[in-house]
Design a protein around this motif. Sequence first.
Motif, mmCIF file in Angstrom:
data_model
loop_
_atom_site.group_PDB
_atom_site.id
_atom_site.type_symbol
_atom_site.label_atom_id
_atom_site.label_comp_id
_atom_site.label_asym_id
_atom_site.label_seq_id
_atom_site.Cartn_x
_atom_site.Cartn_y
_atom_site.Cartn_z
ATOM 1 N N CYS A 178 38.402 29.774 50.297
ATOM 2 C CA CYS A 178 38.285 29.256 48.923
ATOM 3 C C CYS A 178 37.457 27.977 48.914
ATOM 4 O O CYS A 178 36.570 27.795 48.070
ATOM 5 C CB CYS A 178 39.671 29.023 48.346
ATOM 6 S SG CYS A 178 39.686 28.336 46.696
ATOM 7 N N ASN A 201 33.760 27.692 47.125
ATOM 8 C CA ASN A 201 33.631 26.818 45.951
ATOM 9 C C ASN A 201 33.116 25.430 46.288
ATOM 10 O O ASN A 201 33.118 24.543 45.439
ATOM 11 C CB ASN A 201 34.974 26.731 45.236
ATOM 12 C CG ASN A 201 35.367 28.061 44.621
ATOM 13 O OD1 ASN A 201 34.858 28.430 43.585
ATOM 14 N ND2 ASN A 201 36.233 28.798 45.297
ATOM 15 N N ASN A 209 43.548 26.732 45.764
ATOM 16 C CA ASN A 209 44.392 27.826 46.253
ATOM 17 C C ASN A 209 45.248 27.292 47.395
ATOM 18 O O ASN A 209 44.723 26.689 48.321
ATOM 19 C CB ASN A 209 43.452 28.950 46.744
ATOM 20 C CG ASN A 209 44.111 29.931 47.683
ATOM 21 O OD1 ASN A 209 45.308 30.201 47.575
ATOM 22 N ND2 ASN A 209 43.336 30.462 48.618
ATOM 23 N N HIS A 257 47.502 30.101 42.803
ATOM 24 C CA HIS A 257 46.244 29.732 42.130
ATOM 25 C C HIS A 257 46.315 30.276 40.717
ATOM 26 O O HIS A 257 47.355 30.839 40.332
ATOM 27 C CB HIS A 257 45.005 30.251 42.880
ATOM 28 C CG HIS A 257 45.030 31.711 43.238
ATOM 29 N ND1 HIS A 257 44.933 32.715 42.311
ATOM 30 C CD2 HIS A 257 45.152 32.333 44.431
ATOM 31 C CE1 HIS A 257 44.972 33.881 42.919
ATOM 32 N NE2 HIS A 257 45.125 33.681 44.215
ATOM 33 N N CYS A 297 41.213 27.595 39.803
ATOM 34 C CA CYS A 297 40.511 28.797 40.295
ATOM 35 C C CYS A 297 39.840 29.511 39.132
ATOM 36 O O CYS A 297 40.451 29.719 38.085
ATOM 37 C CB CYS A 297 41.538 29.710 40.970
ATOM 38 S SG CYS A 297 41.153 31.462 40.942
ATOM 39 N N LEU A 306 38.330 32.511 39.766
ATOM 40 C CA LEU A 306 38.180 33.821 40.400
ATOM 41 C C LEU A 306 36.789 33.968 41.051
ATOM 42 O O LEU A 306 36.236 35.058 41.110
ATOM 43 C CB LEU A 306 38.448 34.968 39.411
ATOM 44 C CG LEU A 306 39.028 36.246 40.014
ATOM 45 C CD1 LEU A 306 40.446 36.035 40.537
ATOM 46 C CD2 LEU A 306 39.029 37.381 39.012
ATOM 47 N N CYS A 307 36.267 32.833 41.497
ATOM 48 C CA CYS A 307 34.935 32.832 42.141
ATOM 49 C C CYS A 307 33.908 33.577 41.285
ATOM 50 O O CYS A 307 33.152 34.430 41.783
ATOM 51 C CB CYS A 307 35.013 33.450 43.538
ATOM 52 S SG CYS A 307 35.877 32.432 44.726
ATOM 53 N N SER A 318 35.942 37.572 45.517
ATOM 54 C CA SER A 318 36.449 36.198 45.661
ATOM 55 C C SER A 318 36.552 35.786 47.129
ATOM 56 O O SER A 318 36.844 36.607 48.014
ATOM 57 C CB SER A 318 37.819 36.103 45.009
ATOM 58 O OG SER A 318 38.705 37.008 45.626
ATOM 59 N N CYS A 329 38.736 34.001 48.737
ATOM 60 C CA CYS A 329 40.049 34.118 49.386
ATOM 61 C C CYS A 329 40.277 35.544 49.871
ATOM 62 O O CYS A 329 40.833 35.758 50.957
ATOM 63 C CB CYS A 329 41.162 33.674 48.442
ATOM 64 S SG CYS A 329 41.206 34.521 46.859
HETATM 65 S S1 SF4 Z 1 39.432 33.553 43.576
HETATM 66 FE FE1 SF4 Z 1 38.022 32.006 44.452
HETATM 67 S S2 SF4 Z 1 38.614 30.060 43.467
HETATM 68 FE FE2 SF4 Z 1 40.302 31.519 43.151
HETATM 69 S S3 SF4 Z 1 41.718 31.147 44.856
HETATM 70 FE FE3 SF4 Z 1 40.366 32.824 45.485
HETATM 71 S S4 SF4 Z 1 38.674 31.806 46.563
HETATM 72 FE FE4 SF4 Z 1 39.754 30.215 45.416
#
Ligand code: SF4
Length: 322
Positions: free
Chosen positions: A60, A64, A89, A115, A178, A180-181, A191, A193
Amino acid sequence: MQLKRRDFLKATAGGGLLLAAQGPVAALAHKEKKALAPNAVGILYDSTLCVGCMACMAGCKQANNMPVETTDMLARWDNPPDLSAKTLNVIKRYIDGNGLNKDQETDGYGFIKRHCMHCLDPSCVSACPVSALQKDPDNGVVSYDKNACIGCRYCQIACPFNIPKFEWHSAFPKIFKCELCRHILQKGGISGCCSSCPTGASIFGPVDELLTEAKRRLTLAPGLHDTFPVNAMGAGRNTKYNSQKVGHYVPHIYGENEVGGTQVLLLAGIPFGKLGMPDLPEESFVSLADGIQYAIYKGMAYPLIVLGALVYMISKGESPKE
Ligand code: SF4
Ligand code: SF4
Ligand code: SF4
């Protein structure tokens, strides 16, 4: 489930802004449960497959471009202990008694991933007076626009999952959560994660398919081996599978119905309350706020009409008694 005091406060916190922004007439319409966005995507986190490696947290940060957070490595296992303006996260640990047995409430341990839940009817979006938080009408991702944000923190107060975090140390503070990337999704990726999770505990995909997969897992026989998708699932994806031992699930898909449903779904072997997830009503806080405001409006309308008539008569020099 009954509306609790905390839920009432969250609902009215989100709803007060909604009322101010939209006016009382908009609040008259009591909302139905929101449908999934046509191409809704999300995450299925299965705590029974999670080994607590925290690769998703590192993934994550990398995805990001978030800074490292300095915490006391000796103080506790959860490190950092919670979400913050630097951490979108976290994996948190549950432990009880001797802590020897994975996914057992007594003398056991387990994990939970925290998250943004990407709610179907997000109260953060409703509470934000300047629309800095938006729900994408196509994929349902709840995004944040730092340029629109005025730093009022109403989204923080309104979120039932306590997700948005404020940048306290900055002269021009922003909210962090978050998204969701979405910058990776726009390029066809998944994403960070989920792409970094080695066990299949976090998988990315269309929400309806994730829900079907979650329901399938609840029917499996604990202790036997089965195949579980890793990283992502859904049409057009070359899904990898792992053979894993089926865990003992609590019969609950968290997020299927909580506060109107969420695009992040959770499975676990330990009751969600013990893992720190809030016990929430099925109706969304936005909808609850509408109901509360509707009741207030209905109750207030008649006295306001009478008061208005009195003020009018007095201003015209007529006797209120007449
Ligand atoms: S979706 Fe992206 S921003 Fe959200 S927790 Fe996962 S890696 Fe992190
Ligand atoms: S979990 Fe909180 S921040 Fe995320 S969409 Fe729902 S209300 Fe908004
Ligand atoms: S990367 Fe996967 S297995 Fe490791 S902590 Fe995160 S969700 Fe759990």
